[in-house]
Scaffold this active site. Structure first.
Site, short mmCIF file in Angstrom:
data_model
loop_
_atom_site.label_atom_id
_atom_site.label_comp_id
_atom_site.label_asym_id
_atom_site.label_seq_id
_atom_site.Cartn_x
_atom_site.Cartn_y
_atom_site.Cartn_z
N ARG A 71 36.63 26.76 9.98
CA ARG A 71 35.98 25.15 9.43
C ARG A 71 37.30 24.22 10.16
O ARG A 71 38.26 24.17 9.20
CB ARG A 71 36.16 25.64 8.15
CG ARG A 71 36.71 24.36 6.85
CD ARG A 71 35.87 24.74 5.04
NE ARG A 71 36.92 25.12 4.92
CZ ARG A 71 38.14 25.35 4.58
NH1 ARG A 71 38.73 24.25 4.57
NH2 ARG A 71 39.38 26.03 3.81
N HIS B 48 37.26 22.70 3.25
CA HIS B 48 36.41 22.57 2.10
C HIS B 48 35.04 22.21 1.61
O HIS B 48 33.64 22.68 1.86
CB HIS B 48 36.81 23.41 1.11
CG HIS B 48 35.84 24.97 0.21
ND1 HIS B 48 35.30 25.74 0.65
CD2 HIS B 48 35.29 24.03 -1.00
CE1 HIS B 48 34.35 26.02 -0.75
NE2 HIS B 48 34.82 25.16 -1.36
N TYR C 79 47.74 23.66 2.40
CA TYR C 79 47.57 24.54 2.66
C TYR C 79 47.74 25.33 4.33
O TYR C 79 47.79 26.42 4.60
CB TYR C 79 47.13 25.20 1.85
CG TYR C 79 45.64 25.08 1.64
CD1 TYR C 79 44.47 25.81 2.39
CD2 TYR C 79 44.50 24.33 1.41
CE1 TYR C 79 43.16 25.47 2.89
CE2 TYR C 79 43.33 23.59 0.93
CZ TYR C 79 42.70 25.16 2.43
OH TYR C 79 41.20 24.16 2.29
#
Ligand SMILES: Cc1ncc(C[n+]2csc(CCOP(=O)(O)OP(=O)(O)O)c2C)c(N)n1
Ligand SMILES: [Mg+2]
Length: 370
Positions: free
Chosen positions: A258, A262, A271
């Site tokens: 990805r 998100h 992160y």
């Protein structure tokens, strides 16, 4: 069972042998056009969200090959039980961009009239089933559909989609177990983009791959390069052919990444290592397929420009069309729930209509939380 990843196109656009069987040029062009259409939709979707015109958006940049290659392996009569990160599958099946964008806005022309979460498309006539937000819940539904197909003896098959995070859910294992026992005509399809929001793959499973899990349920599993549209197409097509010819279920894992957040509410910089993001940006599935088309003598500058221009224009036109419709009238929220509206609900509807006339209701303007 193979633990070796299937790849057809290397990152530099050269191929491992000839793709079998050779695919028509028009199909290859359609792969490319559809991948670009998905990316153009994403560009606009994030922009609309950032400028406050829509509340929420789920981008799928980096996964266009994984979506398009899989959908292309299906026939029109086949079912897709998708996730929220599969717009390329809807577009490949023929969904209207205007309807997709109406859904993002939740406007009057949205089939769900703004009552579903954004990016949770549904196209009944395309057998693109309404998306379930709780992850992996679509898999027992997909398996149930496949069992029904087997009982009825029709020529359909089912594609049951999930992400890597979905494979940690009980529903995943339930569906896989039923499929193995009942030998249903289903292809389980996992886009392993290596992250489930902020949880990395190693926090999700200790297996050497996700595909290998199929072995325990008694059917074949294969891992393919999810950024290689031809590898995805080949892996899913083989699984689809097996299901259609009575060979039962299969599992296909597409290893991908990805590239973006998100969702519009997420900041992956908090992160994810920047070096990892950079490494995968260099594996962009659209760039890879462009290099392949170039080497095959199919790509030209003019084709590139025309493809992007048309994709962006289609999205912009769709937005204009949708904005003309505006939001659904508030009183419609009471409709299409019961066949005949109960008296108490009709009373509430009348009360709301009267209240709205006072002009006191205000938009809270809050962003979508997920
Ligand atoms: C049952 C359930 N638990 C938690 C969530 C919140 N949630 C939404 S998306 C997501 C991550 C899913 O990751 P993955 O399956 O890898 O799909 P991806 O988003 O990477 O495409 C989570 C935990 C949810 N929707 N449903
Ligand atoms: Mg994931």
């Amino acid at each position: 069972m193979t633990t070796e990843m299937l790849q057809v196109i290397r990152t530099d656009g050269t191929v491992h042998g000839k793709p079998e069987p050779p695919l028509p040029e028009e199909l290859l062009r359609r792969f490319y056009r559809t991948m670009i259409q998905v990316r153009a939709l994403d560009e606009k979707g994030m922009l609309l969200q950032r400028t406050g015109r829509i509340g929420f958006y789920v981008p799928s940049g980096g996964q266009e090959a994984a979506q398009v290659g899989a959908a292309a392996a299906l026939e029109a009569q086949d079912w897709i039980f998708p996730t929220y990160r599969d717009p390329g599958m809807a577009i490949w099946k023929g969904a209207s961009l205007t309807e997709m964008i109406a859904h993002e806005f939740g406007f009057a022309t949205d089939r769900c009239k703004g009552r579903q979460m954004p990016n949770h498309y549904a196209f009944k006539e395309l057998k693109y089933v309404s998306i379930s937000s709780p992850i992996a819940t679509q898999l027992p539904q997909a398996e149930g559909c496949a069992m029904a197909i087997k009982i009825k003896g029709t020529n359909e098959i089912v594609l049951g989609c999930m992400g890597d995070g979905g494979t940690s859910e009980g529903d995943f294992h339930v569906a896989m177990n039923f499929a193995g026992v009942f030998k249903s005509p289903i292809v389980f399809y996992c886009q392993n983009n290596q992250w489930a929001i902020s949880v990395p793959l190693k926090g999700q499973t200790a297996s050497e791959s996700i595909a290998i899990k199929a072995k325990a349920y008694g059917f074949p599993g294969i891992q393919c390069d999810g950024n290689d549209v031809l590898a995805v197409y080949k892996a899913v097509k083989e699984a689809v052919d097996r299901a259609r010819s009575g060979g039962g279920p299969s599992f296909v894992e597409a290893l991908t990444y990805r590239m973006g957040p998100h969702s519009s509410s997420d900041d992956p910089k908090r992160y994810r290592p920047a070096a990892e993001e950079e490494e995968w940006r260099r594996k962009d599935p659209i760039d890879r397929f462009r290099k392949y088309l170039q080497k095959q003598g199919i790509w030209t500058e003019a084709f590139e420009k025309e493809t992007w221009d048309k994709a962006r224009e289609a999205v912009n036109e769709a937005v204009k069309e949708v904005e003309k419709a505006g939001p659904p009238a508030v009183h419609t929220m009471f409709e299409e729930v019961y066949k005949e509206m109960p008296a108490e609900l009709a009373e509430q509807q009348r009360g709301l209509i009267e209240y709205l006339k006072t002009g006191e209701i205000k938009d809270s303007g809050e962003a979508f939380p997920l």
